[in-house]
Design an enzyme around this catalytic site. Structure first.
Site, PDB file in Angstrom:
ATOM      1  N   HIS A 176      -9.746   0.125  -5.017  1.00 57.74           N
ATOM      2  CA  HIS A 176      -8.921  -0.636  -4.209  1.00 57.74           C
ATOM      3  C   HIS A 176      -7.422  -0.086  -4.635  1.00 57.74           C
ATOM      4  O   HIS A 176      -7.135   0.060  -5.982  1.00 57.74           O
ATOM      5  CB  HIS A 176      -8.740  -2.136  -4.602  1.00 57.74           C
ATOM      6  CG  HIS A 176     -10.128  -2.755  -4.222  1.00 57.74           C
ATOM      7  ND1 HIS A 176     -10.485  -2.925  -2.884  1.00 57.74           N
ATOM      8  CD2 HIS A 176     -10.998  -3.150  -4.865  1.00 57.74           C
ATOM      9  CE1 HIS A 176     -11.822  -3.411  -2.846  1.00 57.74           C
ATOM     10  NE2 HIS A 176     -12.060  -3.331  -4.194  1.00 57.74           N
ATOM     11  N   TYR A 186       0.866  -1.108  -0.145  1.00 56.46           N
ATOM     12  CA  TYR A 186      -0.075  -0.002   0.122  1.00 56.46           C
ATOM     13  C   TYR A 186       0.940   1.218   0.043  1.00 56.46           C
ATOM     14  O   TYR A 186       0.183   2.297  -0.033  1.00 56.46           O
ATOM     15  CB  TYR A 186      -0.875  -0.103   1.116  1.00 56.46           C
ATOM     16  CG  TYR A 186      -1.676  -1.151   1.108  1.00 56.46           C
ATOM     17  CD1 TYR A 186      -2.831  -1.431   0.467  1.00 56.46           C
ATOM     18  CD2 TYR A 186      -1.757  -2.143   2.237  1.00 56.46           C
ATOM     19  CE1 TYR A 186      -3.665  -2.395   0.287  1.00 56.46           C
ATOM     20  CE2 TYR A 186      -2.443  -3.125   2.280  1.00 56.46           C
ATOM     21  CZ  TYR A 186      -3.598  -3.434   1.060  1.00 56.46           C
ATOM     22  OH  TYR A 186      -4.378  -4.562   1.333  1.00 56.46           O
TER      23      TYR A 186
HETATM   24  C1  DQA Z   1      -7.704  -3.053  -0.633  1.00 58.36           C
HETATM   25  C2  DQA Z   1      -7.693  -4.384  -0.987  1.00 58.36           C
HETATM   26  C3  DQA Z   1      -8.314  -5.473   0.133  1.00 58.36           C
HETATM   27  O1  DQA Z   1      -8.343  -6.687  -0.283  1.00 58.36           O
HETATM   28  C4  DQA Z   1      -7.817  -5.137   1.654  1.00 58.36           C
HETATM   29  O2  DQA Z   1      -8.520  -5.970   2.482  1.00 58.36           O
HETATM   30  C5  DQA Z   1      -7.802  -3.906   1.954  1.00 58.36           C
HETATM   31  C6  DQA Z   1      -7.333  -2.764   0.995  1.00 58.36           C
HETATM   32  C7  DQA Z   1      -7.139  -2.108  -1.366  1.00 58.36           C
HETATM   33  O3  DQA Z   1      -7.264  -0.807  -1.385  1.00 58.36           O
HETATM   34  O4  DQA Z   1      -6.239  -2.646  -1.913  1.00 58.36           O
HETATM   35  O5  DQA Z   1      -7.645  -3.506   3.129  1.00 58.36           O
HETATM   36  O6  DQA Z   1      -9.196  -2.327  -0.271  1.00 58.36           O
END
Ligand code: DQA
Length: 142
Positions: A101, A22
């Site tokens: 996401h 992230y």
């Molecule tokens: C997410 C992807 C999801 O699978 C994960 O549980 C997250 C973040 C993303 O932004 O890539 O918490 O939503």
């Protein structure tokens, strides 16, 4: 136009958790970039984050009942993959919702490949970090 950007469970730890997935920017820093992007397009954005499923449902209801938003950008985090409550809330409201996401969920673990929300969302953007939110805003504008 006016948009609401919503983040769900664990997104408050963005920049501190799983940095290889992230990145290192905090949610606050990401929100600041989204604000600049939106303002450059003549739009405005409000932000909301909660780790609690019911609070996310309440916020979706509120956005509908109180009005004022042209669309909602939603990163529900892990709730994406199993929350029928959030899915039903999206289906219940008359405000278009875009699912986003930061990571490419399809290139990750199997359980992330399925979203119970996508079917009731206007569109889906994933894999482009904070720019996933920016692209979703552009999509909702259209
Ligand atoms: C997410 C992807 C999801 O699978 C994960 O549980 C997250 C973040 C993303 O932004 O890539 O918490 O939503």
């Amino acid at each position: 136009m006016k948009f609401l950007v919503m983040n769900g469970v664990n997104l408050n730890l963005t920049g501190m958790r799983e940095k290889s997935v992230y990145g290192t920017e905090t949610l606050e820093e990401i929100n600041a970039k989204i604000t600049v992007f939106a303002e450059n397009n003549g739009d405005s954005v409000d932000f909301y984050q909660s780790n609690i499923e019911g609070e996310l449902v309440n916020k979706l209801h509120e956005a509908f009942l109180q009005g004022g938003y042209d669309g909602i950008v939603l990163n529900a985090g892990a709730y994406t993959h199993y929350s029928y409550a959030i899915r039903d809330a999206i289906a219940a409201i008359d405000v278009p919702v875009a699912e986003v996401h930061m990571s490419n969920v399809h290139a990750r673990e199997e359980f992330r490949h399925h979203s119970v929300l996508s079917e009731v969302c206007k569109g889906v953007v994933c894999g482009f970090g904070w720019k996933s939110y920016a692209m979703a805003l552009l999509g909702l504008k259209k």
